[in-house]
Design a protein around this motif. Structure first.
Motif, PDB file in Angstrom:
ATOM      1  N   ARG A 150      -4.351   0.307 -20.716  1.00 58.51           N
ATOM      2  CA  ARG A 150      -5.317  -0.735 -21.068  1.00 58.51           C
ATOM      3  C   ARG A 150      -6.247  -1.088 -19.914  1.00 58.51           C
ATOM      4  O   ARG A 150      -7.192  -1.864 -20.099  1.00 58.51           O
ATOM      5  CB  ARG A 150      -4.590  -1.999 -21.526  1.00 58.51           C
ATOM      6  N   GLY A 151      -5.956  -0.553 -18.712  1.00 58.33           N
ATOM      7  CA  GLY A 151      -6.850  -0.805 -17.590  1.00 58.33           C
ATOM      8  C   GLY A 151      -6.228  -1.495 -16.393  1.00 58.33           C
ATOM      9  O   GLY A 151      -6.924  -1.738 -15.400  1.00 58.33           O
ATOM     10  N   ALA A 152      -4.941  -1.838 -16.436  1.00 60.67           N
ATOM     11  CA  ALA A 152      -4.300  -2.458 -15.284  1.00 60.67           C
ATOM     12  C   ALA A 152      -4.185  -1.461 -14.138  1.00 60.67           C
ATOM     13  O   ALA A 152      -3.960  -0.264 -14.355  1.00 60.67           O
ATOM     14  CB  ALA A 152      -2.918  -2.973 -15.663  1.00 60.67           C
ATOM     15  N   ASP A 153      -4.371  -1.955 -12.912  1.00 62.60           N
ATOM     16  CA  ASP A 153      -4.226  -1.146 -11.707  1.00 62.60           C
ATOM     17  C   ASP A 153      -2.764  -1.249 -11.259  1.00 62.60           C
ATOM     18  O   ASP A 153      -2.354  -2.261 -10.680  1.00 62.60           O
ATOM     19  CB  ASP A 153      -5.166  -1.690 -10.625  1.00 62.60           C
ATOM     20  N   VAL A 154      -1.983  -0.238 -11.553  1.00 59.20           N
ATOM     21  CA  VAL A 154      -0.546  -0.286 -11.291  1.00 59.20           C
ATOM     22  C   VAL A 154      -0.260   0.178  -9.863  1.00 59.20           C
ATOM     23  O   VAL A 154      -0.685   1.254  -9.446  1.00 59.20           O
ATOM     24  CB  VAL A 154       0.225   0.593 -12.295  1.00 59.20           C
ATOM     25  N   ARG A 155       0.487  -0.683  -9.132  1.00 56.77           N
ATOM     26  CA  ARG A 155       0.868  -0.355  -7.765  1.00 56.77           C
ATOM     27  C   ARG A 155       2.372  -0.565  -7.615  1.00 56.77           C
ATOM     28  O   ARG A 155       2.925  -1.536  -8.130  1.00 56.77           O
ATOM     29  CB  ARG A 155       0.106  -1.239  -6.767  1.00 56.77           C
ATOM     30  N   GLN A 156       3.009   0.339  -6.898  1.00 60.03           N
ATOM     31  CA  GLN A 156       4.466   0.322  -6.803  1.00 60.03           C
ATOM     32  C   GLN A 156       4.929  -0.400  -5.539  1.00 60.03           C
ATOM     33  O   GLN A 156       4.481  -0.108  -4.434  1.00 60.03           O
ATOM     34  CB  GLN A 156       5.014   1.755  -6.797  1.00 60.03           C
ATOM     35  N   ALA A 157       5.828  -1.364  -5.728  1.00 55.42           N
ATOM     36  CA  ALA A 157       6.431  -2.071  -4.602  1.00 55.42           C
ATOM     37  C   ALA A 157       7.604  -2.879  -5.118  1.00 55.42           C
ATOM     38  O   ALA A 157       7.630  -3.291  -6.278  1.00 55.42           O
ATOM     39  CB  ALA A 157       5.424  -2.996  -3.916  1.00 55.42           C
ATOM     40  N   SER A 158       8.573  -3.124  -4.257  1.00 55.17           N
ATOM     41  CA  SER A 158       9.683  -4.007  -4.589  1.00 55.17           C
ATOM     42  C   SER A 158       9.670  -5.181  -3.627  1.00 55.17           C
ATOM     43  O   SER A 158       9.042  -5.141  -2.559  1.00 55.17           O
ATOM     44  CB  SER A 158      11.022  -3.269  -4.495  1.00 55.17           C
ATOM     45  N   TYR A 159      10.390  -6.223  -3.967  1.00 57.32           N
ATOM     46  CA  TYR A 159      10.462  -7.405  -3.125  1.00 57.32           C
ATOM     47  C   TYR A 159      11.187  -7.123  -1.812  1.00 57.32           C
ATOM     48  O   TYR A 159      11.104  -7.930  -0.882  1.00 57.32           O
ATOM     49  CB  TYR A 159      11.180  -8.533  -3.866  1.00 57.32           C
ATOM     50  N   ASP A 160      11.883  -6.025  -1.738  1.00 54.35           N
ATOM     51  CA  ASP A 160      12.645  -5.688  -0.534  1.00 54.35           C
ATOM     52  C   ASP A 160      11.878  -4.783   0.428  1.00 54.35           C
ATOM     53  O   ASP A 160      12.425  -4.384   1.462  1.00 54.35           O
ATOM     54  CB  ASP A 160      13.956  -4.988  -0.922  1.00 54.35           C
ATOM     55  N   ASP A 161      10.626  -4.451   0.106  1.00 54.98           N
ATOM     56  CA  ASP A 161       9.875  -3.453   0.880  1.00 54.98           C
ATOM     57  C   ASP A 161       8.563  -4.060   1.390  1.00 54.98           C
ATOM     58  O   ASP A 161       7.534  -3.966   0.715  1.00 54.98           O
ATOM     59  CB  ASP A 161       9.603  -2.233  -0.003  1.00 54.98           C
ATOM     60  N   PRO A 162       8.567  -4.696   2.559  1.00 52.24           N
ATOM     61  CA  PRO A 162       7.348  -5.328   3.078  1.00 52.24           C
ATOM     62  C   PRO A 162       6.172  -4.377   3.216  1.00 52.24           C
ATOM     63  O   PRO A 162       5.024  -4.755   2.922  1.00 52.24           O
ATOM     64  CB  PRO A 162       7.791  -5.869   4.444  1.00 52.24           C
ATOM     65  N   ALA A 163       6.417  -3.150   3.646  1.00 52.94           N
ATOM     66  CA  ALA A 163       5.313  -2.206   3.811  1.00 52.94           C
ATOM     67  C   ALA A 163       4.661  -1.881   2.477  1.00 52.94           C
ATOM     68  O   ALA A 163       3.423  -1.817   2.369  1.00 52.94           O
ATOM     69  CB  ALA A 163       5.819  -0.925   4.484  1.00 52.94           C
ATOM     70  N   ALA A 164       5.481  -1.674   1.450  1.00 55.32           N
ATOM     71  CA  ALA A 164       4.928  -1.394   0.124  1.00 55.32           C
ATOM     72  C   ALA A 164       4.189  -2.611  -0.422  1.00 55.32           C
ATOM     73  O   ALA A 164       3.154  -2.471  -1.088  1.00 55.32           O
ATOM     74  CB  ALA A 164       6.045  -0.976  -0.829  1.00 55.32           C
ATOM     75  N   LEU A 165       4.687  -3.809  -0.146  1.00 57.30           N
ATOM     76  CA  LEU A 165       4.000  -5.025  -0.585  1.00 57.30           C
ATOM     77  C   LEU A 165       2.642  -5.149   0.098  1.00 57.30           C
ATOM     78  O   LEU A 165       1.652  -5.533  -0.534  1.00 57.30           O
ATOM     79  CB  LEU A 165       4.867  -6.250  -0.296  1.00 57.30           C
ATOM     80  N   ASP A 166       2.584  -4.811   1.384  1.00 61.68           N
ATOM     81  CA  ASP A 166       1.301  -4.832   2.095  1.00 61.68           C
ATOM     82  C   ASP A 166       0.300  -3.902   1.416  1.00 61.68           C
ATOM     83  O   ASP A 166      -0.864  -4.260   1.191  1.00 61.68           O
ATOM     84  CB  ASP A 166       1.485  -4.413   3.553  1.00 61.68           C
ATOM     85  N   ALA A 167       0.751  -2.704   1.079  1.00 58.55           N
ATOM     86  CA  ALA A 167      -0.143  -1.737   0.430  1.00 58.55           C
ATOM     87  C   ALA A 167      -0.553  -2.220  -0.947  1.00 58.55           C
ATOM     88  O   ALA A 167      -1.710  -2.031  -1.369  1.00 58.55           O
ATOM     89  CB  ALA A 167       0.553  -0.377   0.336  1.00 58.55           C
ATOM     90  N   ALA A 168       0.364  -2.850  -1.655  1.00 63.99           N
ATOM     91  CA  ALA A 168       0.070  -3.303  -3.015  1.00 63.99           C
ATOM     92  C   ALA A 168      -0.933  -4.446  -3.044  1.00 63.99           C
ATOM     93  O   ALA A 168      -1.646  -4.629  -4.044  1.00 63.99           O
ATOM     94  CB  ALA A 168       1.356  -3.734  -3.709  1.00 63.99           C
ATOM     95  N   LEU A 169      -1.033  -5.212  -1.960  1.00 64.11           N
ATOM     96  CA  LEU A 169      -1.913  -6.384  -1.944  1.00 64.11           C
ATOM     97  C   LEU A 169      -3.254  -6.116  -1.258  1.00 64.11           C
ATOM     98  O   LEU A 169      -4.049  -7.045  -1.083  1.00 64.11           O
ATOM     99  CB  LEU A 169      -1.203  -7.555  -1.264  1.00 64.11           C
ATOM    100  N   VAL A 170      -3.517  -4.879  -0.905  1.00 65.16           N
ATOM    101  CA  VAL A 170      -4.817  -4.552  -0.304  1.00 65.16           C
ATOM    102  C   VAL A 170      -5.933  -4.885  -1.302  1.00 65.16           C
ATOM    103  O   VAL A 170      -5.903  -4.470  -2.463  1.00 65.16           O
ATOM    104  CB  VAL A 170      -4.887  -3.063   0.091  1.00 65.16           C
TER     105      VAL A 170
END
Length: 278
Positions: free
Chosen positions: A43-63
């Motif tokens: 439908r158009g959502a920008d899907v990014r992978q991260a878990s609450y336990d992974d700060p580096a992935a969260l940083d990438a997901a919030l760019v």
């Protein structure tokens, strides 16, 4: 403006992302398993992978993200640390608003379930980015299994006494969150969110069926009923505790905040969903 929703593969997260898509936004859906939201991606959502336990992935997901909805996790005992990871990532991203789904009167609510919400709110109070608290009362869907069982047996069990719960459909809370994420003026606000109906156990039983009655139990006895229904001991104990605290008024919300955000009445219990889907 780019809006991100954490735990977007969960029941509430999916509804928030869908509400944002319906409003013409292209939200960021942050999930552990992108396969769970393939329909939202379509439908158009920008899907990014991260878990609450992974700060580096969260940083990438919030760019590139401007606003974030932090949906409370479900790993009890670990939630404050996990939520803090998201809060710190939001600070590093410099977001303009961070919203959090909490529980009514989290600062004074004695429910076992409220403790980690209170701890998370304490972290948010020191955050370097603007925040808003969405203190959600019960979802009507929480009564799904009990309502189905009561329709079959004629008895709805609980431990809430004469207490009242101001519930609403999960989709109502999702729509309200989407409204906060896409409009101005919410920084620093605390929204105590509950439906227009404040129902007793007897009211809930009557809504399930005219031949259904409410049977109030002691907290420990209700926990035993929940264990017999297949719930693990810690979950049964927490839910029985929550019901007892409902009896003390801690999920009765009369602020009207939910209706104001929705611009319409909240969904009543009897219309929240077909019984099998509540």
């Amino acid at each position: 403006m780019t809006v991100a929703v954490t735990a977007a593969g969960g029941n509430l997260g999916r509804l928030v992302v869908a509400a944002l898509l319906d409003a013409g936004e292209r939200p960021v859906a942050i999930v552990r398993d992108p396969r769970k939201v393939a329909d939202l991606a379509a439908r158009g959502a920008d899907v990014r992978q991260a878990s609450y336990d992974d700060p580096a992935a969260l940083d990438a997901a919030l760019v590139g993200v401007d606003r974030v909805l932090l949906i409370s996790g479900n790993e009890f005992g670990r939630r404050i640390a996990q939520h803090t990871n998201v809060i710190r990532a939001a600070e590093r991203a410099g977001v303009e608003l961070l919203a959090y789904t909490s529980i009514p009167r989290a600062d004074s609510n004695p429910m076992v379930l409220a403790a980690e919400h209170r701890g998370t709110e304490e972290v948010l109070a020191t955050a370097s980015v603007p925040t808003v608290l969405l203190r959600n009362s019960w979802y009507w869907e929480n009564y799904g299994g009990a309502a189905t069982h009561a329709a079959q047996t004629g008895v709805l069990h609980g431990a809430m006494g004469a207490g009242r719960v101001s519930g609403a459909a999960r989709a109502d809370y999702a729509e309200a969150a989407a409204r906060v994420l896409t409009t101005a003026g919410h920084e620093g606000r605390i929204y105590e969110l509950g439906g227009d109906e404040a129902l007793t156990g007897a009211d809930l039983a009557a809504a399930v069926g005219e031949n259904v009655r409410y049977e109030n139990l002691a907290q420990d006895d209700y926990a035993a009923v929940l264990r017999a229904a297949g719930l693990d001991e810690p979950v049964a104990a927490a839910l029985a505790d929550a019901d007892a605290r409902i009896g003390e008024g801690f999920l009765e919300v009369n602020t009207g905040d939910l209706t104001k955000l929705l611009g319409r009445p909240a969904t009543p219990f009897r219309l929240s969903a077909p019984l099998s889907q509540i």
